[in-house]
Design a protein around this motif. Structure first.
Motif, mmCIF file in Angstrom:
data_model
loop_
_atom_site.group_PDB
_atom_site.id
_atom_site.type_symbol
_atom_site.label_atom_id
_atom_site.label_comp_id
_atom_site.label_asym_id
_atom_site.label_seq_id
_atom_site.Cartn_x
_atom_site.Cartn_y
_atom_site.Cartn_z
ATOM 1 N N SER A 196 0.851 -1.182 0.000
ATOM 2 C CA SER A 196 0.000 0.000 0.000
ATOM 3 C C SER A 196 0.888 1.233 0.000
ATOM 4 O O SER A 196 2.039 1.186 0.441
ATOM 5 C CB SER A 196 -0.930 0.010 1.218
ATOM 6 O OG SER A 196 -0.189 -0.004 2.424
ATOM 7 N N GLN A 230 -5.647 -8.474 4.586
ATOM 8 C CA GLN A 230 -5.970 -7.437 3.598
ATOM 9 C C GLN A 230 -7.087 -6.529 4.102
ATOM 10 O O GLN A 230 -7.018 -5.293 3.962
ATOM 11 C CB GLN A 230 -6.379 -8.075 2.276
ATOM 12 C CG GLN A 230 -6.581 -7.065 1.151
ATOM 13 C CD GLN A 230 -5.298 -6.295 0.865
ATOM 14 O OE1 GLN A 230 -4.307 -6.856 0.417
ATOM 15 N NE2 GLN A 230 -5.307 -4.981 1.137
ATOM 16 N N ASN A 231 -8.118 -7.106 4.694
ATOM 17 C CA ASN A 231 -9.208 -6.292 5.245
ATOM 18 C C ASN A 231 -8.709 -5.375 6.357
ATOM 19 O O ASN A 231 -9.110 -4.208 6.442
ATOM 20 C CB ASN A 231 -10.320 -7.199 5.781
ATOM 21 C CG ASN A 231 -11.046 -7.949 4.688
ATOM 22 O OD1 ASN A 231 -10.957 -7.598 3.517
ATOM 23 N ND2 ASN A 231 -11.765 -9.002 5.064
ATOM 24 N N ASN A 234 -6.771 -2.498 4.839
ATOM 25 C CA ASN A 234 -7.682 -1.506 4.280
ATOM 26 C C ASN A 234 -8.256 -0.619 5.381
ATOM 27 O O ASN A 234 -8.369 0.608 5.219
ATOM 28 C CB ASN A 234 -8.822 -2.193 3.521
ATOM 29 C CG ASN A 234 -8.334 -2.939 2.293
ATOM 30 O OD1 ASN A 234 -7.240 -2.696 1.801
ATOM 31 N ND2 ASN A 234 -9.147 -3.865 1.798
ATOM 32 N N SER A 238 -7.516 3.487 5.996
ATOM 33 C CA SER A 238 -8.611 4.460 6.091
ATOM 34 C C SER A 238 -8.536 5.252 7.391
ATOM 35 O O SER A 238 -8.785 6.463 7.410
ATOM 36 C CB SER A 238 -9.960 3.743 5.999
ATOM 37 O OG SER A 238 -10.129 3.134 4.741
#
Length: 259
Positions: A196, A230-231, A234, A238
């Protein structure tokens, strides 16, 4: 509703530790429970005091939780003493706990060791092998593998060594160097990178606590390990990108960001 237990220290300023974990679990719309291992006096500018919870109280908390509301996943954070680590290990084995995420809080963001050598050895020998996954940052991975890590090549080398300690899966967080925040998952000899872009925000207090709690939430919801990571990535991206600015030092994330 899935139930998630965090075993960690308290951060009175709310940015890390138990408080960050509970906020993270609640943001995932899951039921949060906590067993507190230490009280800390801290804020965004530093840690100013630590008081360990007596060993019998740690055990009593865990007995009360497991005997009434069995957790679907567990996150373990700050455990600063040998006897506390051993008590947690005993209880996890006694209750056959599942979906355990161990965040080995051993080194501060500035690179200072937070645990004694004896406590680190106990953590490695007794607690880490019980984890479904462990989530060391670069500094903590260096303590575990006993050499410097300054590239993705050495992240892989360190993971290979840490795996030999009986660890099932390792997520080494690469957010402390490079232009990207690339994390390495090493599981059964297999390598997966989670990439990321680095977010330009100095307010990252409690990111390690938050990420490990988010992984536990996803494991508790029966996502695969890779999807859970991965969740969680994310979510934390955020929470950082929300640009919350609280306190005079390195401030906390916005745990209430949208999933």
């Amino acid at each position: 509703m899935k139930k998630i237990l965090t075993i960690a220290g308290s951060d009175c300023s709310g940015g890390a530790g138990i408080q960050a974990d509970i906020k993270t679990i609640t943001s995932h719309k899951l039921y949060a429970m906590s067993a507190i291992t230490a009280l800390t006096a801290q804020n965004t500018t530093g840690v100013y005091g630590i008081l360990d919870v007596p060993i019998d109280m740690v055990e009593n908390q865990l007995d009360c939780i497991f005997n009434d509301i069995r957790p679907d996943a567990i996150k373990i954070g700050m455990v600063s003493r040998v006897d506390i680590i051993q008590a947690i290990v005993r209880k996890l084995k006694q209750y056959n706990a599942q979906n355990i995420v161990v965040d080995p809080v051993m080194v501060s963001t500035s690179g200072s060791k937070l645990l004694s050598d004896e406590a680190i050895n106990t953590l490695i020998r007794e607690l880490l092998p019980l984890g479904t996954i462990i989530t060391p940052n670069i500094f903590e991975a260096q303590v575990l593998c006993k050499f410097g890590i300054d590239s993705e090549y050495f992240m892989v080398k360190s993971a290979q060594i840490i795996a030999q300690m009986g660890v099932k899966a390792i997520l080494i967080k690469g957010g402390h160097f490079g232009e990207q925040a690339n994390d390495l998952l090493y599981e059964n000899g297999n390598i997966t990178w989670f990439s990321s872009e680095r977010i330009d925000n100095p307010n990252t207090h409690g990111t390690g606590c938050t990420l490990s709690s988010a992984i536990a939430c996803n494991l508790g919801m029966e996502y695969s390990l890779k999807d859970s990571i991965q969740n969680a990535k994310n979510y934390i991206n955020s929470a950082i990108a929300a640009n919350l600015d609280i306190g005079k030092g390195r401030g906390p994330l916005n745990h209430m960001c949208k999933l």
